[in-house]
Design a protein around this motif. Structure first.
Motif, PDB file in Angstrom:
ATOM      1  N   LEU A 139       2.317   1.849  -3.329  1.00  0.00           N
ATOM      2  CA  LEU A 139       1.302   2.320  -4.274  1.00  0.00           C
ATOM      3  C   LEU A 139       0.796   3.722  -3.938  1.00  0.00           C
ATOM      4  O   LEU A 139      -0.040   4.264  -4.652  1.00  0.00           O
ATOM      5  N   GLY A 140       1.289   4.279  -2.831  1.00  0.00           N
ATOM      6  CA  GLY A 140       0.893   5.633  -2.448  1.00  0.00           C
ATOM      7  C   GLY A 140      -0.449   5.715  -1.739  1.00  0.00           C
ATOM      8  O   GLY A 140      -1.066   6.773  -1.683  1.00  0.00           O
ATOM      9  N   ILE A 141      -0.897   4.604  -1.166  1.00  0.00           N
ATOM     10  CA  ILE A 141      -2.173   4.586  -0.440  1.00  0.00           C
ATOM     11  C   ILE A 141      -1.914   5.024   0.996  1.00  0.00           C
ATOM     12  O   ILE A 141      -0.983   4.552   1.654  1.00  0.00           O
ATOM     13  N   ALA A 142      -2.737   5.922   1.478  1.00  0.00           N
ATOM     14  CA  ALA A 142      -2.572   6.459   2.831  1.00  0.00           C
ATOM     15  C   ALA A 142      -2.669   5.342   3.873  1.00  0.00           C
ATOM     16  O   ALA A 142      -3.543   4.471   3.770  1.00  0.00           O
ATOM     17  N   THR A 190     -11.070  -6.373   3.348  1.00  0.00           N
ATOM     18  CA  THR A 190     -10.633  -7.022   2.117  1.00  0.00           C
ATOM     19  C   THR A 190     -10.031  -8.392   2.421  1.00  0.00           C
ATOM     20  O   THR A 190     -10.318  -9.372   1.730  1.00  0.00           O
ATOM     21  N   ALA A 231      -6.099   4.739   5.297  1.00  0.00           N
ATOM     22  CA  ALA A 231      -6.985   4.021   4.378  1.00  0.00           C
ATOM     23  C   ALA A 231      -6.667   2.528   4.400  1.00  0.00           C
ATOM     24  O   ALA A 231      -7.572   1.686   4.403  1.00  0.00           O
ATOM     25  N   MET A 232      -5.392   2.193   4.424  1.00  0.00           N
ATOM     26  CA  MET A 232      -4.997   0.782   4.475  1.00  0.00           C
ATOM     27  C   MET A 232      -5.504   0.129   5.766  1.00  0.00           C
ATOM     28  O   MET A 232      -6.014  -0.992   5.740  1.00  0.00           O
ATOM     29  N   GLY A 271       0.817  -1.211   0.000  1.00  0.00           N
ATOM     30  CA  GLY A 271       0.000   0.000   0.000  1.00  0.00           C
ATOM     31  C   GLY A 271       0.847   1.255   0.000  1.00  0.00           C
ATOM     32  O   GLY A 271       0.566   2.211  -0.728  1.00  0.00           O
ATOM     33  N   ASP A 272       1.906   1.250   0.804  1.00  0.00           N
ATOM     34  CA  ASP A 272       2.821   2.389   0.857  1.00  0.00           C
ATOM     35  C   ASP A 272       3.480   2.606  -0.504  1.00  0.00           C
ATOM     36  O   ASP A 272       3.558   3.731  -0.997  1.00  0.00           O
TER      37      ASP A 272
END
Length: 66
Positions: free
Chosen positions: A27-30, A41, A33-34, A24-25
């Motif tokens: 991919l730039g996901i906060a 999921t 949010a993760m 996630g990091d």
């Protein structure tokens, strides 16, 4: 994440969360949010994979049994 599973004989129990968070990091996901989305999921993925395992003769999780 398919290669980052936590498994027991005949069952998937979850993802390697360290790897999931690192992905996630990358991919730039906060991170917040993760933290919110990963458990939901992961639960859906575990349920579906375990359904598929239960439907296979012998309940094998190895790719060779596909």
């Amino acid at each position: 994440m398919g290669g980052q599973l936590r498994v027991l004989p005949g069952a998937v129990i979850g993802w390697d969360m360290g790897s999931a968070l690192a992905l996630g990091d990358a991919l730039g996901i906060a991170p917040l949010a993760m933290a919110e989305l990963l458990p939901v999921t992961e639960a859906a993925m575990v349920a579906k994979l375990n359904e598929q395992i239960a439907a296979r003769p012998g309940g094998d999780i190895s790719p060779a049994s596909s």
